[in-house]
Design a protein around this motif. Structure first.
Motif, PDB file in Angstrom:
ATOM      1  N   LEU A  49       0.824  -1.198   0.000  1.00 55.32           N
ATOM      2  CA  LEU A  49       0.000   0.000   0.000  1.00 55.32           C
ATOM      3  C   LEU A  49       0.867   1.260   0.000  1.00 55.32           C
ATOM      4  CD1 LEU A  49      -2.610  -1.049   2.733  1.00 55.32           C
ATOM      5  CD2 LEU A  49      -2.871  -1.223   0.255  1.00 55.32           C
ATOM      6  N   VAL A  50       0.315   2.337  -0.536  1.00 55.47           N
ATOM      7  CA  VAL A  50       0.988   3.635  -0.466  1.00 55.47           C
ATOM      8  C   VAL A  50       0.753   4.182   0.939  1.00 55.47           C
ATOM      9  CG1 VAL A  50       0.706   4.036  -2.931  1.00 55.47           C
ATOM     10  CG2 VAL A  50      -1.035   4.887  -1.343  1.00 55.47           C
ATOM     11  N   PRO A  51       1.565   5.171   1.398  1.00 55.90           N
ATOM     12  CA  PRO A  51       1.481   5.663   2.779  1.00 55.90           C
ATOM     13  C   PRO A  51       0.075   6.032   3.236  1.00 55.90           C
ATOM     14  CG  PRO A  51       3.461   6.508   1.758  1.00 55.90           C
ATOM     15  CD  PRO A  51       2.712   5.786   0.681  1.00 55.90           C
ATOM     16  N   GLU A  52      -0.689   6.727   2.398  1.00 52.87           N
ATOM     17  CA  GLU A  52      -2.041   7.128   2.792  1.00 52.87           C
ATOM     18  C   GLU A  52      -2.919   5.909   3.062  1.00 52.87           C
ATOM     19  OE1 GLU A  52      -5.909   9.522   0.936  1.00 52.87           O
ATOM     20  OE2 GLU A  52      -4.000   9.456  -0.151  1.00 52.87           O
ATOM     21  N   GLN A  53      -2.769   4.893   2.225  1.00 50.97           N
ATOM     22  CA  GLN A  53      -3.561   3.674   2.388  1.00 50.97           C
ATOM     23  C   GLN A  53      -3.100   2.874   3.606  1.00 50.97           C
ATOM     24  OE1 GLN A  53      -2.759   2.061  -1.453  1.00 50.97           O
ATOM     25  NE2 GLN A  53      -4.443   3.129  -2.450  1.00 50.97           N
ATOM     26  N   LYS A  54      -1.792   2.902   3.896  1.00 50.76           N
ATOM     27  CA  LYS A  54      -1.298   2.233   5.097  1.00 50.76           C
ATOM     28  C   LYS A  54      -1.933   2.827   6.349  1.00 50.76           C
ATOM     29  CE  LYS A  54       3.186   0.613   3.418  1.00 50.76           C
ATOM     30  NZ  LYS A  54       4.662   0.694   3.530  1.00 50.76           N
ATOM     31  N   ALA A  55      -2.039   4.150   6.384  1.00 50.56           N
ATOM     32  CA  ALA A  55      -2.662   4.807   7.533  1.00 50.56           C
ATOM     33  C   ALA A  55      -4.129   4.387   7.660  1.00 50.56           C
ATOM     34  CB  ALA A  55      -2.558   6.325   7.373  1.00 50.56           C
ATOM     35  N   ALA A  56      -4.822   4.286   6.517  1.00 51.90           N
ATOM     36  CA  ALA A  56      -6.219   3.864   6.529  1.00 51.90           C
ATOM     37  C   ALA A  56      -6.340   2.414   6.989  1.00 51.90           C
ATOM     38  CB  ALA A  56      -6.826   4.028   5.135  1.00 51.90           C
ATOM     39  N   PHE A  57      -5.405   1.562   6.545  1.00 55.60           N
ATOM     40  CA  PHE A  57      -5.419   0.154   6.929  1.00 55.60           C
ATOM     41  C   PHE A  57      -5.207   0.015   8.437  1.00 55.60           C
ATOM     42  CE2 PHE A  57      -3.857  -4.196   7.296  1.00 55.60           C
ATOM     43  CZ  PHE A  57      -4.656  -4.881   6.385  1.00 55.60           C
ATOM     44  N   LYS A  59      -5.893   2.169  10.722  1.00 53.81           N
ATOM     45  CA  LYS A  59      -7.109   2.636  11.388  1.00 53.81           C
ATOM     46  C   LYS A  59      -8.169   1.541  11.403  1.00 53.81           C
ATOM     47  CE  LYS A  59     -10.652   6.240  11.224  1.00 53.81           C
ATOM     48  NZ  LYS A  59     -11.187   7.420  10.478  1.00 53.81           N
ATOM     49  N   ARG A  60      -8.314   0.844  10.273  1.00 47.91           N
ATOM     50  CA  ARG A  60      -9.306  -0.237  10.192  1.00 47.91           C
ATOM     51  C   ARG A  60      -8.946  -1.387  11.136  1.00 47.91           C
ATOM     52  NH1 ARG A  60     -11.965  -0.177   5.112  1.00 47.91           N
ATOM     53  NH2 ARG A  60     -13.120  -2.025   5.829  1.00 47.91           N
ATOM     54  N   ILE A  61      -7.643  -1.674  11.267  1.00 49.79           N
ATOM     55  CA  ILE A  61      -7.182  -2.713  12.192  1.00 49.79           C
ATOM     56  C   ILE A  61      -7.596  -2.359  13.618  1.00 49.79           C
ATOM     57  CG2 ILE A  61      -5.118  -3.728  13.273  1.00 49.79           C
ATOM     58  CD1 ILE A  61      -5.548  -4.883  10.557  1.00 49.79           C
ATOM     59  N   LYS A  62      -7.342  -1.117  14.002  1.00 48.15           N
ATOM     60  CA  LYS A  62      -7.662  -0.673  15.355  1.00 48.15           C
ATOM     61  C   LYS A  62      -9.168  -0.677  15.604  1.00 48.15           C
ATOM     62  CE  LYS A  62      -3.448   2.090  15.643  1.00 48.15           C
ATOM     63  NZ  LYS A  62      -2.859   3.459  15.640  1.00 48.15           N
ATOM     64  N   GLU A  63      -9.932  -0.295  14.612  1.00 51.87           N
ATOM     65  CA  GLU A  63     -11.397  -0.315  14.738  1.00 51.87           C
ATOM     66  C   GLU A  63     -11.894  -1.744  14.953  1.00 51.87           C
ATOM     67  OE1 GLU A  63     -12.726   1.499  11.159  1.00 51.87           O
ATOM     68  OE2 GLU A  63     -12.489   3.554  11.912  1.00 51.87           O
ATOM     69  N   PHE A  64     -11.371  -2.681  14.169  1.00 51.39           N
ATOM     70  CA  PHE A  64     -11.781  -4.079  14.302  1.00 51.39           C
ATOM     71  C   PHE A  64     -11.478  -4.591  15.708  1.00 51.39           C
ATOM     72  CE2 PHE A  64     -10.805  -8.612  14.161  1.00 51.39           C
ATOM     73  CZ  PHE A  64     -11.922  -9.135  13.521  1.00 51.39           C
ATOM     74  N   LEU A  65     -10.292  -4.307  16.194  1.00 55.57           N
ATOM     75  CA  LEU A  65      -9.885  -4.790  17.513  1.00 55.57           C
ATOM     76  C   LEU A  65     -10.623  -4.087  18.646  1.00 55.57           C
ATOM     77  CD1 LEU A  65      -6.030  -5.142  16.944  1.00 55.57           C
ATOM     78  CD2 LEU A  65      -7.714  -6.988  17.118  1.00 55.57           C
ATOM     79  N   SER A  66     -11.322  -3.005  18.336  1.00 59.74           N
ATOM     80  CA  SER A  66     -12.067  -2.291  19.363  1.00 59.74           C
ATOM     81  C   SER A  66     -13.453  -2.884  19.617  1.00 59.74           C
ATOM     82  CB  SER A  66     -12.216  -0.815  18.971  1.00 59.74           C
ATOM     83  OG  SER A  66     -13.170  -0.651  17.923  1.00 59.74           O
ATOM     84  N   TYR A  67     -13.920  -3.776  18.712  1.00 55.68           N
ATOM     85  CA  TYR A  67     -15.250  -4.351  18.934  1.00 55.68           C
ATOM     86  C   TYR A  67     -15.310  -5.873  18.784  1.00 55.68           C
ATOM     87  CZ  TYR A  67     -16.087  -4.594  13.815  1.00 55.68           C
ATOM     88  OH  TYR A  67     -16.029  -4.888  12.466  1.00 55.68           O
ATOM     89  N   LEU A  84      -2.838 -10.187  13.106  1.00 52.21           N
ATOM     90  CA  LEU A  84      -3.086 -11.081  11.970  1.00 52.21           C
ATOM     91  C   LEU A  84      -4.564 -11.430  11.832  1.00 52.21           C
ATOM     92  CD1 LEU A  84      -0.017 -13.525  12.054  1.00 52.21           C
ATOM     93  CD2 LEU A  84      -0.329 -11.400  10.763  1.00 52.21           C
ATOM     94  N   VAL A  85      -5.253 -11.608  12.958  1.00 51.27           N
ATOM     95  CA  VAL A  85      -6.703 -11.831  12.885  1.00 51.27           C
ATOM     96  C   VAL A  85      -7.371 -10.607  12.273  1.00 51.27           C
ATOM     97  CG1 VAL A  85      -8.837 -12.098  14.218  1.00 51.27           C
ATOM     98  CG2 VAL A  85      -6.832 -13.469  14.808  1.00 51.27           C
ATOM     99  N   ALA A  86      -7.000  -9.426  12.764  1.00 50.73           N
ATOM    100  CA  ALA A  86      -7.592  -8.196  12.247  1.00 50.73           C
ATOM    101  C   ALA A  86      -7.252  -7.983  10.775  1.00 50.73           C
ATOM    102  CB  ALA A  86      -7.124  -7.007  13.074  1.00 50.73           C
ATOM    103  N   SER A  87      -6.020  -8.304  10.374  1.00 51.31           N
ATOM    104  CA  SER A  87      -5.632  -8.175   8.965  1.00 51.31           C
ATOM    105  C   SER A  87      -6.453  -9.112   8.091  1.00 51.31           C
ATOM    106  CB  SER A  87      -4.141  -8.479   8.795  1.00 51.31           C
ATOM    107  OG  SER A  87      -3.347  -7.520   9.452  1.00 51.31           O
TER     108      SER A  87
END
Length: 272
Positions: A49-57, A59-67, A84-87
Motif C-alpha cells: 500500500l501507499v502511505p495514505e492507504q497504510k494509515a487507513a489500513f 485505522k481499520r485494524i484498530k477499529e476491528f480490535l475495538s469491537y 493477523l486476525v484483524a488483517s
C-alpha cells in the motif's frame, strides 16, 4: 442416537462454561501499540500500500480490535495474533470503507488444529484449521493459531486460513453461505460469477487448474479458496486466471498488488 447426543451435550457444556467465565471477567479490548511495525514485518498486503492507504489500513485494524473479542484456547493470544486476525478481516473489505462485521463478536484462537465433533486439539481427527460458527456458535469464529500465522509467514503460498474464514463470513452476510456474496456483488455481475464458478470447479476436478482442490467442494468453498489466492498471490492469480481476477476485482472493489490498490466506490447496501 447416544453417539450423537454425547458430543452435542459436551459442546453445549463448553459454550455455557465459556460464557459464564466471560461474564465474570470483563474483556479488555487490546490494541497493540506497535501495529505499524507488526504489519510491516508480517503482512505483505500492507507493505504494497501507499502511505495514505497504510494509515487507513492501520485505522481499520484498530477499529476491528475495538469491537471484536479474541480469546485463546490452550494458547496465549499475542499482539501478533491480534494483528493477523484483524488483517484477515480487513483485507477482504478494504475496498469498502464503512464495512463492519455485525455478524461476528468473538474469535477463538486454538493452539493447534481441532476437530469439529468436540473441538478437541488432541487425537487423530484434528483436520480443521478454521470455521465460522453456526447455531449455538453463531457470531463466533474459530481459528488455528499456527494456521493463521502460516498464512502470512510464507508469502509464496496461495492459501491463507484467516482470509478464507472471513470471506465465508462476508458470504454469510446476506443470510446464505453459498459463494454468491450479494452484499458485495453488483447485480449485473451475479450471473457471470455463477457461470464462472461452475466452469472453474469443473477445471479443478479435471486437473486443469492450480486453484486448490478444496475449492471444488462447493460454490462457497470455491469463493473462499479463490479469495485466498487472489489476496495472497495476486501476481500469479492475474496471470493464471485473468477473467476470474477481473471478476474478483469487482467483487472486492480493489486491485491487490497494484500501485492503484484501492478504488473509491460507494459501499453497497447491506454492509456487514
Amino acid at each position: 442416537m447416544t453417539a450423537f447426543i454425547a458430543p452435542v451435550l459436551f459442546l453445549t457444556l463448553c459454550i455455557v462454561l465459556f460464557f459464564a467465565v466471560r461474564r465474570r471477567k470483563r474483556y479488555v479490548y487490546a490494541v497493540p501499540e506497535n501495529v505499524s511495525q507488526l504489519l510491516s514485518d508480517h503482512v505483505a498486503y500492507y507493505r504494497q500500500l501507499v502511505p495514505e492507504q497504510k494509515a487507513a489500513f492501520e485505522k481499520r485494524i484498530k477499529e476491528f480490535l475495538s469491537y471484536i473479542r479474541i480469546h485463546g484456547v490452550n494458547t496465549e493470544v499475542e499482539d501478533l495474533d491480534r494483528v493477523l486476525v484483524a488483517s484477515s478481516a480487513v483485507i477482504p473489505v478494504f475496498g469498502f470503507a464503512e464495512w463492519r462485521y455485525y455478524n461476528l463478536k468473538d474469535v477463538l484462537l486454538y493452539g493447534d488444529r481441532f476437530n469439529t465433533e468436540d473441538f478437541s486439539t488432541t487425537g487423530d481427527e484434528r483436520h480443521t484449521l478454521g470455521m465460522v460458527g453456526t447455531g449455538a456458535l453463531q457470531r463466533m469464529m474459530i481459528l488455528s493459531k499456527p494456521a493463521l500465522r502460516q498464512g502470512f509467514l510464507n508469502e509464496s503460498r496461495k492459501d491463507n486460513t484467516g482470509i478464507h474464514e472471513f470471506v465465508h463470513l462476508l458470504d454469510k452476510a446476506d443470510g446464505a453461505t453459498d459463494g454468491i456474496p450479494e452484499a458485495l456483488l453488483h447485480q449485473q455481475y451475479t450471473i457471470p460469477w455463477i457461470k464462472y464458478i461452475s466452469e472453474a470447479i469443473h477445471h479443478i476436478k479435471t486437473g486443469q487448474s492450480d486453484i486448490d482442490v478444496y475449492g471444488a467442494t462447493s460454490h462457497a468453498e470455491f469463493f473462499a479458496v479463490a479469495a485466498e489466492y487472489f489476496f495472497n498471490r495476486p501476481d500469479l492469480f492475474k496471470i493464471n486466471h485473468p477473467q476470474l481476477f477481473a471478476l474478483m476485482e469487482k467483487i472486492f472493489n480493489q486491485q491487490p498488488g497494484s500501485a492503484f490498490h484501492k478504488r473509491h466506490y460507494n459501499t453497497p447496501n447491506g454492509s456487514g
